[in-house]
Design a protein around this motif. Structure first.
Motif, PDB file in Angstrom:
ATOM      1  N   GLU A   1     -32.996 -35.269 -16.961  1.00  0.00           N
ATOM      2  CA  GLU A   1     -33.289 -34.878 -18.341  1.00  0.00           C
ATOM      3  C   GLU A   1     -32.165 -35.309 -19.280  1.00  0.00           C
ATOM      4  O   GLU A   1     -32.395 -35.560 -20.468  1.00  0.00           O
ATOM      5  CB  GLU A   1     -33.487 -33.359 -18.423  1.00  0.00           C
ATOM      6  N   ARG A   2     -30.951 -35.415 -18.769  1.00  0.00           N
ATOM      7  CA  ARG A   2     -29.820 -35.828 -19.604  1.00  0.00           C
ATOM      8  C   ARG A   2     -29.967 -37.260 -20.101  1.00  0.00           C
ATOM      9  O   ARG A   2     -29.341 -37.636 -21.095  1.00  0.00           O
ATOM     10  CB  ARG A   2     -28.511 -35.682 -18.822  1.00  0.00           C
ATOM     11  N   ALA A   3     -30.775 -38.052 -19.410  1.00  0.00           N
ATOM     12  CA  ALA A   3     -30.949 -39.448 -19.826  1.00  0.00           C
ATOM     13  C   ALA A   3     -31.598 -39.549 -21.196  1.00  0.00           C
ATOM     14  O   ALA A   3     -31.459 -40.575 -21.872  1.00  0.00           O
ATOM     15  CB  ALA A   3     -31.792 -40.194 -18.786  1.00  0.00           C
ATOM     16  N   ARG A   4     -32.280 -38.527 -21.640  1.00  0.00           N
ATOM     17  CA  ARG A   4     -32.928 -38.566 -22.957  1.00  0.00           C
ATOM     18  C   ARG A   4     -31.921 -38.477 -24.089  1.00  0.00           C
ATOM     19  O   ARG A   4     -32.204 -38.890 -25.211  1.00  0.00           O
ATOM     20  CB  ARG A   4     -33.954 -37.438 -23.057  1.00  0.00           C
ATOM     21  N   ALA A   5     -30.729 -37.926 -23.801  1.00  0.00           N
ATOM     22  CA  ALA A   5     -29.719 -37.756 -24.848  1.00  0.00           C
ATOM     23  C   ALA A   5     -28.414 -38.479 -24.552  1.00  0.00           C
ATOM     24  O   ALA A   5     -27.581 -38.630 -25.433  1.00  0.00           O
ATOM     25  CB  ALA A   5     -29.433 -36.268 -25.047  1.00  0.00           C
ATOM     26  N   GLN A   6     -28.229 -38.934 -23.317  1.00  0.00           N
ATOM     27  CA  GLN A   6     -26.974 -39.570 -22.902  1.00  0.00           C
ATOM     28  C   GLN A   6     -27.277 -40.993 -22.457  1.00  0.00           C
ATOM     29  O   GLN A   6     -28.103 -41.206 -21.570  1.00  0.00           O
ATOM     30  CB  GLN A   6     -26.356 -38.759 -21.760  1.00  0.00           C
ATOM     31  N   GLY A   7     -26.594 -41.971 -23.043  1.00  0.00           N
ATOM     32  CA  GLY A   7     -26.976 -43.364 -22.852  1.00  0.00           C
ATOM     33  C   GLY A   7     -26.556 -44.001 -21.557  1.00  0.00           C
ATOM     34  O   GLY A   7     -26.961 -45.128 -21.272  1.00  0.00           O
ATOM     35  N   HIS A   8     -25.750 -43.337 -20.741  1.00  0.00           N
ATOM     36  CA  HIS A   8     -25.288 -43.944 -19.492  1.00  0.00           C
ATOM     37  C   HIS A   8     -25.308 -42.889 -18.389  1.00  0.00           C
ATOM     38  O   HIS A   8     -25.127 -41.695 -18.651  1.00  0.00           O
ATOM     39  CB  HIS A   8     -23.871 -44.498 -19.660  1.00  0.00           C
ATOM     40  N   PRO A   9     -25.506 -43.311 -17.138  1.00  0.00           N
ATOM     41  CA  PRO A   9     -25.509 -42.339 -16.043  1.00  0.00           C
ATOM     42  C   PRO A   9     -24.141 -41.686 -15.907  1.00  0.00           C
ATOM     43  O   PRO A   9     -23.119 -42.258 -16.292  1.00  0.00           O
ATOM     44  CB  PRO A   9     -25.831 -43.197 -14.805  1.00  0.00           C
ATOM     45  N   PRO A  10     -24.072 -40.480 -15.352  1.00  0.00           N
ATOM     46  CA  PRO A  10     -22.775 -39.815 -15.169  1.00  0.00           C
ATOM     47  C   PRO A  10     -21.890 -40.578 -14.201  1.00  0.00           C
ATOM     48  O   PRO A  10     -22.380 -41.263 -13.288  1.00  0.00           O
ATOM     49  CB  PRO A  10     -23.159 -38.441 -14.614  1.00  0.00           C
ATOM     50  N   ALA A  11     -20.573 -40.477 -14.400  1.00  0.00           N
ATOM     51  CA  ALA A  11     -19.631 -41.200 -13.543  1.00  0.00           C
ATOM     52  C   ALA A  11     -19.684 -40.697 -12.106  1.00  0.00           C
ATOM     53  O   ALA A  11     -19.554 -41.464 -11.159  1.00  0.00           O
ATOM     54  CB  ALA A  11     -18.218 -41.067 -14.109  1.00  0.00           C
ATOM     55  N   GLY A  12     -19.853 -39.405 -11.936  1.00  0.00           N
ATOM     56  CA  GLY A  12     -19.908 -38.831 -10.599  1.00  0.00           C
ATOM     57  C   GLY A  12     -21.129 -37.960 -10.415  1.00  0.00           C
ATOM     58  O   GLY A  12     -21.418 -37.103 -11.257  1.00  0.00           O
ATOM     59  N   VAL A  13     -21.851 -38.171  -9.349  1.00  0.00           N
ATOM     60  CA  VAL A  13     -23.044 -37.384  -9.038  1.00  0.00           C
ATOM     61  C   VAL A  13     -22.824 -36.549  -7.788  1.00  0.00           C
ATOM     62  O   VAL A  13     -23.327 -35.435  -7.673  1.00  0.00           O
ATOM     63  CB  VAL A  13     -24.270 -38.308  -8.851  1.00  0.00           C
TER      64      VAL A  13
END
Length: 618
Positions: A277-289
């Motif tokens: 869901e964060r992809a709708r507001a954040q333009g890049h994937p998180p650095a750490g998953v």
């Protein structure tokens, strides 16, 4: 294609046969698999032998070449190339971090100990990947003629969820597959099934009319073969579970199964949906998953095991070869008990330095794998972000704008609680079914059973159509192992209350051969709009439209749309989904091609008479 219920019933009968007469069952499965390969090989012989026969005939009789002979020779050769490519399934080393010689000696020694105890063949390697899973991978050499290379695949999240004893149970389970030869025979079965899917995919894009004839065989063979191989795979899982019990005992084996079920539900029910869901507001994937994933997995929130077992018993996937959790626990005669967990296995077996290196590598692999998909989601949500900014910059919003604002906040701001926004809207506009629906779901998620139940009941009372989305969210909540006990009771009560209304809606919006059908009753403008939408679908040649009789006089109309589909049969299902999404009628509708509903198709054509749409006319 066989229905889900038919597939499940057939698989269950075959499982019973496999228990009663295992040798006869395996012999029939091998013959059934050989039938699939035999037909493919016969088609290959025809595809490559026929051109040679024609060329030989031309040479012996002195016939001239010419374009006709070239076409007659080339066409079967192209067809044969499609089949040959389908048969050549390349399986390589599983993806992940392959441990080198001398790396993680504690893990290698533990794996070797369990391998020897189970009698499994030697390993060619241990692979660490990012999945909450483990696997026994047998990679064939020269299509299996020169044997197989065996790899043990361990998911790093699994190694960090389990302690050493529970991880040993999982490793012993996988060696149970190796030791019984499940990988070799199962691999051959897998290749037969994959060959058929690839043949149909290849023919779908090749334009061969012969694909329709092949599909007739595929329509019978593949569901039946899948059910047969499904029963074999289920049997293998029970045998592998018995190997785990022999290695660590029933308590640790059962605890590993339960903890894995809980972990999977936490990831699929909460962690992954919220992350994406964060992809709708954040333009890049998180650095750490990996680190937050492990934190979510190891959260020791108390879980109601009885409710988890009930949910696991209901969540039966007809394509999943693993038995349900209650079935597996019953097979090993273990009580549903979650033992006290010791330290995570990963640090002790991998060492801190290697563990950190593998984590960084898996994080990088995950980012690259999902970067394009993440960016697509972000770009697709640009209008929503712009609209949210516009709404927050405007004054004196209408009720519809307030609802839109709350929906956008809920969708775009994952860490923000949108329930107060819906509550304020309900105070000002108490008849908003959507506000009651979303506020009710959010209230249940945060543990307010009374308010959540009241909101959802009010939503359905205001709008009968809300029963479908409400039940969908209730289904998701029911599978959440960390849901508050009172909320879990409310969720189950609501599901029981709303089930009859949902069944009534489903029956109304379905189409069957024994339904009473009426003329469609649409005016010329509506028919013209339908024809315009169908004209944009290149695979539709003609269409017939009727209306299903609905008992309630005030109910929305339900139309039945029969399509003359001229595309490849293998791509029909996907094409229909796209078409349905593009069409609009003044009511609900069912679209079908008649390939599996011939009686209904005849009735629709007879009642409608002339098609309401014919390609090339508007």
């Amino acid at each position: 294609m066989a229905s889900t219920r038919a597939h499940r019933d057939l698989a269950r009968r075959l499982e019973e046969q496999a228990v009663r007469a295992p040798r006869a069952y395996l012999a029939r499965l091998a013959l059934l698999a050989a039938l699939g390969y035999g037909l493919l090989l016969a088609l290959l012989a025809i595809a490559f032998g026929l051109p040679l026969l024609m060329l030989w005939h031309a040479l012996v009789n002195g016939a001239g070449g010419g374009p006709h002979l070239a076409y007659a020779v080339l066409l079967p050769l192209v067809f044969g190339a499609v089949l040959l490519r389908a048969l050549w399934i390349r399986l390589g080393v599983p993806e992940g971090y392959v441990l080198g010689p001398g790396e993680a000696p504690a893990l290698q020694q533990e794996v070797e100990r369990l391998r020897r105890a189970s009698g499994a063949p030697p390993l060619h390697g241990i692979v660490i990947d990012g999945e909450l899973n483990a696997a026994a991978a047998s990679v064939p050499r020269a299509l299996g003629l020169l044997g197989h290379r065996h790899y043990l695949v361990l998911g790093l999240p699994l190694m960090q969820l389990f302690d050493r004893e529970e991880l040993a149970a999982v490793i012993a389970h996988e060696f149970g597959h190796f030791g019984a030869g499940h990988g070799r025979f199962g691999g051959w079965i897998y290749r037969v099934r994959m060959s058929w899917y690839r043949v149909l995919d290849g023919l779908a894009g090749s334009g061969f009319m012969f694909s329709r004839l092949l599909f007739k065989f595929y329509e019978w063979y593949v569901p039946y073969f899948n059910a047969y191989s499904f029963a074999l795979a289920r049997r293998h899982e029970y045998q592998a579970d018995a190997a785990a019990v022999a290695a660590v005992g029933p308590e640790a084996a059962a605890s590993a199964l339960i903890r894995l079920e809980l972990g999977a539900r936490r990831l699929h029910g909460r962690f992954w949906p919220r992350l994406f869901e964060r992809a709708r507001a954040q333009g890049h994937p998180p650095a750490g998953v990996h680190a937050p994933l492990v934190e979510a997995l190891r959260a020791d929130a108390p879980a109601d095991l009885e409710r988890v077992l009930e949910a696991a018993a209901r969540d039966t996937d007809p394509d999943d070869t693993h038995p349900t959790l209650p079935q597996r626990l019953a097979a090993i005669a273990a009580a549903p008990h979650l033992r006290r967990r010791g330290p995570a296995a990963a640090p002790a077996l991998l060492g801190a330095t290697l563990l950190a290196e593998i984590e960084r590598g898996l994080d990088g692999y995950w980012r690259e794998r999902h970067r394009a998909q993440w960016r697509e989601r972000y770009e697709a949500a640009a209008p929503e972000r712009a609209r949210l900014a516009a709404l927050e910059g405007a004054g004196a919003p209408t009720a519809q704008e307030q609802l839109e604002h709350a929906r956008l906040v809920e969708a775009l701001r994952v860490d923000f609680d949108a329930e107060p926004l819906y509550a304020r809207l309900i105070d000002a506009h108490p008849d908003s079914a959507m506000a009651h629906y979303r506020a009710g779901v959010l209230a249940l998620r945060r543990g307010d059973a009374a308010l959540g139940g009241a909101r959802l009941r009010r939503a359905v009372a205001l709008d009968a159509g809300a029963v479908r989305p409400v039940l969908a969210d209730l289904e998701t909540l029911a599978g959440d192992p960390d849901l508050d006990a009172a909320c879990a009771e409310t969720v189950q009560a609501l599901r029981d209350e709303l089930a009859p209304a949902a069944a009534e809606l489903a029956a109304r919006d379905a189409a069957a051969a024994d339904d009473e059908l009426l003329p469609h009753g649409l005016d010329a403008a509506a028919l013209a709009a339908l024809a315009g939408a169908l004209a944009a679908q290149p695979r539709v040649a003609r269409a017939w439209l009727v209306r299903k009789r609905i008992e309630m006089a005030e109910a929305q109309a339900h139309f039945v749309l029969l399509l003359d589909w001229r595309g490849p049969v293998a791509g029909e299902e996907a094409g229909l989904r796209q078409l349905v999404a593009a069409l609009s009628l003044p009511g609900s509708f069912t679209a079908f091609t008649g390939s599996n509903e011939r009686v209904l198709a005849r009735r629709v054509r007879a009642l409608c008479g002339a098609p309401v749409y014919r390609k090339g006319t508007r």
